[in-house]
Design a protein around this motif. Structure first.
Motif, short mmCIF file in Angstrom:
data_model
loop_
_atom_site.label_atom_id
_atom_site.label_comp_id
_atom_site.label_asym_id
_atom_site.label_seq_id
_atom_site.Cartn_x
_atom_site.Cartn_y
_atom_site.Cartn_z
N PHE A 1 6.88 18.67 5.28
CA PHE A 1 7.12 17.52 4.40
C PHE A 1 8.60 17.23 4.24
CE2 PHE A 1 2.98 19.06 3.17
CZ PHE A 1 2.27 17.91 2.91
N GLU A 2 8.90 15.94 3.95
CA GLU A 2 10.22 15.49 3.56
C GLU A 2 10.03 14.32 2.58
OE1 GLU A 2 12.34 14.05 6.96
OE2 GLU A 2 11.08 12.29 7.18
N ALA A 3 11.04 14.04 1.80
CA ALA A 3 10.95 12.93 0.84
C ALA A 3 11.33 11.63 1.55
CB ALA A 3 11.87 13.17 -0.34
N ALA A 4 10.54 10.59 1.31
CA ALA A 4 10.81 9.27 1.90
C ALA A 4 10.26 8.21 0.96
CB ALA A 4 10.14 9.16 3.26
N PRO A 5 10.83 7.00 1.00
CA PRO A 5 10.32 5.93 0.13
C PRO A 5 8.96 5.42 0.60
CG PRO A 5 12.13 5.12 1.49
CD PRO A 5 12.00 6.57 1.77
N VAL A 6 8.00 5.38 -0.32
CA VAL A 6 6.67 4.83 -0.06
C VAL A 6 6.27 3.97 -1.25
CG1 VAL A 6 5.90 6.73 1.42
CG2 VAL A 6 5.49 6.85 -1.02
N SER A 7 5.24 3.17 -1.08
CA SER A 7 4.80 2.30 -2.17
C SER A 7 4.34 3.17 -3.35
CB SER A 7 3.68 1.38 -1.72
OG SER A 7 2.50 2.11 -1.54
N ALA A 8 4.48 2.63 -4.54
CA ALA A 8 4.12 3.36 -5.74
C ALA A 8 2.64 3.74 -5.75
CB ALA A 8 4.48 2.55 -6.98
N THR A 9 1.80 2.87 -5.23
CA THR A 9 0.36 3.18 -5.21
C THR A 9 0.04 4.34 -4.26
OG1 THR A 9 0.01 1.44 -3.57
CG2 THR A 9 -0.38 0.87 -5.87
N ALA B 1 8.42 -7.81 -3.14
CA ALA B 1 7.82 -6.70 -2.43
C ALA B 1 7.39 -5.64 -3.45
CB ALA B 1 8.82 -6.11 -1.45
N PRO B 2 6.35 -4.87 -3.14
CA PRO B 2 5.92 -3.85 -4.09
C PRO B 2 7.01 -2.79 -4.28
CG PRO B 2 4.72 -3.66 -2.02
CD PRO B 2 5.56 -4.90 -1.94
N PRO B 3 7.10 -2.21 -5.46
CA PRO B 3 8.13 -1.20 -5.70
C PRO B 3 7.87 0.05 -4.87
CG PRO B 3 6.64 -1.35 -7.57
CD PRO B 3 6.27 -2.44 -6.62
N THR B 4 8.94 0.73 -4.48
CA THR B 4 8.82 1.97 -3.73
C THR B 4 9.48 3.10 -4.50
OG1 THR B 4 10.86 1.59 -2.49
CG2 THR B 4 8.82 0.77 -1.50
N ILE B 5 8.98 4.29 -4.29
CA ILE B 5 9.58 5.49 -4.87
C ILE B 5 9.56 6.59 -3.82
CG2 ILE B 5 8.95 4.96 -7.25
CD1 ILE B 5 6.60 6.85 -7.01
N ASP B 6 10.40 7.60 -4.00
CA ASP B 6 10.43 8.72 -3.06
C ASP B 6 9.24 9.63 -3.31
OD1 ASP B 6 12.66 7.91 -1.72
OD2 ASP B 6 14.05 9.24 -2.77
N ALA B 7 8.55 9.97 -2.25
CA ALA B 7 7.38 10.86 -2.32
C ALA B 7 7.37 11.73 -1.06
CB ALA B 7 6.10 10.05 -2.42
#
Length: 150
Positions: free
Chosen positions: A46-54, A22-28
């Motif tokens: 806004f809040e921080a949540a994991p989304v795809s790096a792209t 699966a594609p990597p995710t980061i908090d954004a």
């Protein structure tokens, strides 16, 4: 974080392994509520949540988004890009405006209609309702456009 998904298939009596990562995710920063076109955005949206790096790569920070206006409907749980927001418009297209010509102590005003929209300090086109003449001006404040003397 990488997630490895493995599956085994039986095809014609044999086994085959298929691995897919699966594609990597980061908090954004993502929206906590849906924002309609024309609504202003605040940092509290806004809040921080994991989304795809792209997707995270093009996300705008809540601090930079605060006070901006949505150019389209923005869905909850999605990151916001810079192209999704614009400076707030003080005058909208079709809105009634006061056209002001100021030169020294002389000030002339007339009623007009905005042919385009814009924020404070931005150039817009207006039409004078008394002369039906199209003029170029600059937004001074909500409902007021300044034109240059000619």
């Amino acid at each position: 974080m990488r997630l490895l998904i493995s599956a085994f298939l039986l095809a014609g009596g044999g086994t085959a392994a298929i691995a897919q990562s699966a594609p990597p995710t980061i908090d954004a920063p993502v929206l906590v509520r849906t924002i309609e076109k024309g609504d202003r955005v605040s940092a509290a949206d806004f809040e921080a949540a994991p989304v795809s790096a792209t997707a995270a790569r093009s996300a705008i920070s809540p601090r930079d988004a605060a006070g901006m206006e949505a150019t389209r409907r923005l869905l909850a749980g999605q990151p916001v890009r810079g192209t999704d927001l614009a400076r707030p418009q003080a005058i909208r297209r079709g809105e009634a405006v006061t056209i002001a010509l100021v030169s020294g102590a002389l000030s002339i005003t007339t009623a007009g209609r905005a042919l385009s929209g814009g924020g404070v300090g931005e150039p817009i086109r207006v039409v004078s309702l008394s002369t039906n003449r199209t003029l170029d001006g600059v937004v001074e404040q909500a409902g007021r456009v300044r034109v240059a003397g000619q």
